[in-house]
Design a protein around this motif. Structure first.
Motif, short mmCIF file in Angstrom:
data_model
loop_
_atom_site.label_atom_id
_atom_site.label_comp_id
_atom_site.label_asym_id
_atom_site.label_seq_id
_atom_site.Cartn_x
_atom_site.Cartn_y
_atom_site.Cartn_z
N VAL A 212 0.86 -1.19 0.00
CA VAL A 212 0.00 0.00 0.00
C VAL A 212 0.90 1.23 0.00
N LEU A 213 0.59 2.16 -0.89
CA LEU A 213 1.30 3.43 -0.95
C LEU A 213 0.33 4.55 -0.62
N LEU A 214 0.65 5.35 0.38
CA LEU A 214 -0.19 6.47 0.77
C LEU A 214 0.29 7.72 0.04
N ALA A 215 -0.57 8.25 -0.81
CA ALA A 215 -0.25 9.42 -1.63
C ALA A 215 -1.35 10.46 -1.47
N CYS A 216 -1.75 10.70 -0.24
CA CYS A 216 -2.89 11.57 0.06
C CYS A 216 -2.48 13.02 0.29
N ASN A 217 -1.27 13.21 0.78
CA ASN A 217 -0.73 14.53 1.08
C ASN A 217 -1.70 15.34 1.95
N GLY A 218 -2.18 16.49 1.51
CA GLY A 218 -3.02 17.34 2.35
C GLY A 218 -4.37 16.77 2.69
N TYR A 219 -4.71 15.63 2.10
CA TYR A 219 -6.02 15.02 2.33
C TYR A 219 -5.91 13.70 3.11
N LEU A 220 -4.79 13.51 3.79
CA LEU A 220 -4.62 12.28 4.58
C LEU A 220 -5.67 12.18 5.68
N TRP B 267 -9.81 30.49 -6.75
CA TRP B 267 -9.93 29.14 -6.19
C TRP B 267 -8.81 28.90 -5.17
N GLY B 268 -8.91 27.80 -4.47
CA GLY B 268 -7.89 27.41 -3.51
C GLY B 268 -7.56 25.94 -3.64
N GLY B 269 -6.39 25.56 -3.18
CA GLY B 269 -5.97 24.16 -3.20
C GLY B 269 -5.32 23.82 -1.88
N GLN B 270 -5.60 22.64 -1.38
CA GLN B 270 -5.08 22.22 -0.07
C GLN B 270 -3.80 21.42 -0.25
N LEU B 271 -2.72 21.95 0.30
CA LEU B 271 -1.45 21.25 0.28
C LEU B 271 -1.08 20.87 1.71
N ALA B 272 0.06 20.22 1.86
CA ALA B 272 0.52 19.83 3.19
C ALA B 272 1.93 20.36 3.41
N ILE B 273 2.13 20.98 4.56
CA ILE B 273 3.46 21.43 4.94
C ILE B 273 3.95 20.60 6.13
N PRO C 41 10.11 17.39 2.66
CA PRO C 41 9.14 16.31 2.46
C PRO C 41 9.31 15.19 3.50
N HIS C 42 8.20 14.55 3.78
CA HIS C 42 8.21 13.42 4.72
C HIS C 42 8.01 12.13 3.92
N PHE C 43 9.06 11.32 3.87
CA PHE C 43 9.01 9.99 3.27
C PHE C 43 9.23 8.98 4.38
N GLN D 141 4.83 12.56 1.37
CA GLN D 141 3.88 13.66 1.59
C GLN D 141 4.64 14.90 2.08
N GLY D 142 3.90 15.98 2.30
CA GLY D 142 4.45 17.17 2.94
C GLY D 142 5.45 17.92 2.08
N TYR D 143 5.13 18.12 0.81
CA TYR D 143 6.08 18.75 -0.11
C TYR D 143 6.25 20.25 0.14
N SER D 144 5.36 20.84 0.87
CA SER D 144 5.52 22.21 1.37
C SER D 144 5.76 23.23 0.26
N GLY D 145 5.03 23.08 -0.83
CA GLY D 145 5.12 24.04 -1.91
C GLY D 145 6.02 23.64 -3.06
N HIS D 146 6.73 22.53 -2.95
CA HIS D 146 7.59 22.04 -4.04
C HIS D 146 6.99 20.79 -4.68
N GLY D 147 5.67 20.72 -4.71
CA GLY D 147 5.03 19.45 -5.01
C GLY D 147 5.05 18.99 -6.44
N VAL D 148 5.08 19.88 -7.43
CA VAL D 148 5.00 19.40 -8.80
C VAL D 148 6.19 18.49 -9.11
N ALA D 149 7.38 18.97 -8.82
CA ALA D 149 8.57 18.16 -9.11
C ALA D 149 8.79 17.07 -8.08
N LEU D 150 8.79 17.43 -6.79
CA LEU D 150 9.15 16.44 -5.77
C LEU D 150 8.09 15.37 -5.58
N ALA D 151 6.81 15.69 -5.80
CA ALA D 151 5.78 14.66 -5.70
C ALA D 151 5.89 13.67 -6.85
#
Length: 426
Positions: free
Chosen positions: A232-240, A337-343, A349-351, A362-372
């Motif tokens: 199982v891989l958890l890829a929920c980020n701000g919606y965990l 609009w708004g989007g929910q991210l995780a810091i 990031p938290h791996f 998770q927890g890319y803190s604003g660097h999500g496009v590349a690091l996610a």
């Protein structure tokens, strides 16, 4: 407007949505991925290409969360400087983290090219000083990258260069990332989903995960079906939310807000963004902006930490835009609009490999496009080939927010309000 997506410029300009059914009944897979944002879709694509049976469970729609709502900036580096990383984990891991940040940008570019994802990919990001006093440390960071890291795809920007480039005297010096890029984030997510599906991954939308068990074989339960899988891989980020209490306190969800103006004249576009690059500034609550393919100004500049959205997001964000560009006061705002991210507390990031068959990124803190995108690939690599690179991220300590999920919000709100007050003084 596509049913299931909240209104935004990105939804209105999407290149077509996939058709993915809801999970009904019981299925089996080698890997079950929870979340169809960049992390989950990248993991699904890389695993499916290696022959794994992959199921992706998405509680809403593909790219529904921050992956389909963000500023679209694809930039090397981390929120923390290499010198900070080195002090925390040593030179070898700091060097590896730096190199993987470069790899993450190249990975996005490679995936866009390989799978012919139409997402308006364009080069260049400028990071600019919101205060004259910030120029010195920004230029110092360029010197460090050039001299210590031997990185030559970055250069200083003088105050005059910044003001000529951006058509405002409200920004000062900065740095320019030549290898960075920017894109239409939702179209990129939708393209990853199409590629993963074509490779054999099965994506289910409207299939929120209620709970799971991870014994010898994992069982993931949704309202109308289950998935039995080895991993199982958890890829929920701000919606965990409360799905995995053991790691929920490592992140805090916040909402970043954006607007899109009406289409601007070519003359106006040249005035405010001469080279059609993406921009971010040095405020703690970052202002970030770029031009869309149809000449709109896309501007992000406010955050909310309470979970409540302003009644008029576009007008709420507009004030930060006008601080820098007062001559846009008569320009119409077409979307907000708004989007929910995780810091994370340290903005890294938290791996983690929570159990032998349970991974999270998770927890890319604003660097999500590349690091996610990279995070998904590294989880896939950890299953299929080697966990060496995943473990470099996992070794970086991720502190739990003081008070865990119960007290993290009031404490963070108080801290953010202090920084917001500091920002407003300049």
């Amino acid at each position: 407007m596509n049913p299931g997506y909240e209104s935004s410029y990105y939804v209105a300009s999407a290149n077509g949505f996939g058709s993915y059914s809801r999970l009904e009944g019981d299925v089996t897979a080698d890997v079950c991925i929870v979340g169809a944002g960049y992390t989950g879709l990248s993991a699904a694509l890389h695993l499916a290409e290696k022959g794994y049976r992959v199921v992706v469970l998405e509680g809403q729609k593909v790219g529904w969360g921050a992956s389909g709502r963000n500023g679209g900036q694809v930039c090397p580096g981390h929120n923390k400087e290499h010198s900070y990383l080195k002090a925390k984990v040593g030179k070898a891991d700091a060097d590896a983290l730096w190199q993987m940040s470069l790899d993450s940008v190249q990975l996005v570019k490679d995936l866009v090219a390989k799978h012919q994802i139409q997402c308006d990919l364009k080069p260049g990001i400028a990071y600019v000083a919101a205060r004259p006093s910030d120029v010195s440390w920004i230029h110092d960071s360029v010197n460090y990258m050039q001299n210590e890291l031997k990185y030559d795809a970055i250069r200083h920007l003088s105050t005059q260069e910044v003001q000529d480039l951006l058509g405002t005297d409200q920004y000062y010096g900065g740095k320019f990332w030549a290898d960075a890029a920017h894109l239409h984030p939702l179209n990129y997510a939708l393209g990853l989903a199409r590629a993963a599906s074509a490779a054999g991954a099965v994506i289910y939308e409207d299939s929120k995960v209620l709970d799971y068990t991870t014994g010898g074989e994992a069982l993931v339960r949704c309202e109308k079906g289950t998935v039995r899988a080895t991993y199982v891989l958890l890829a929920c980020n701000g919606y965990l939310d409360k799905l995995e209490p053991r790691i929920a306190g490592k992140i805090m969800p916040i909402k970043s807000l954006m607007l899109a103006t009406e289409p601007l004249s070519e003359e106006m576009c040249k005035r405010i963004n001469r080279e059609d690059i993406a921009v971010a500034d040095s405020k703690f609550a970052v202002n970030y902006f770029r031009l869309s393919a149809d000449r709109r100004l896309l501007w992000g500049g406010r955050e909310t930490y309470t979970g409540r959205m302003p009644a008029d997001v576009g007008n709420y964000v507009r004030g930060t835009m006008l601080q820098r560009y007062p001559f846009l006061k008569d320009v119409k705002i077409d979307y907000g609009w708004g989007g929910q991210l995780a810091i994370t507390l340290n903005r890294q990031p938290h791996f983690e490999r929570i159990k032998d068959n349970l991974f999270v990124a998770q927890g890319y803190s604003g660097h999500g496009v590349a690091l996610a995108t990279l995070g998904g690939k590294l989880m896939a690599d950890a299953i299929s080939t080697s966990a060496e690179k995943f473990d470099v991220f996992a070794r970086f300590p991720t502190p739990t927010f003081p008070g865990g999920t119960l007290l993290r919000k009031p404490g963070m709100v108080a801290g953010m309000l202090w920084y917001a007050l500091r920002d407003s003084m300049f």
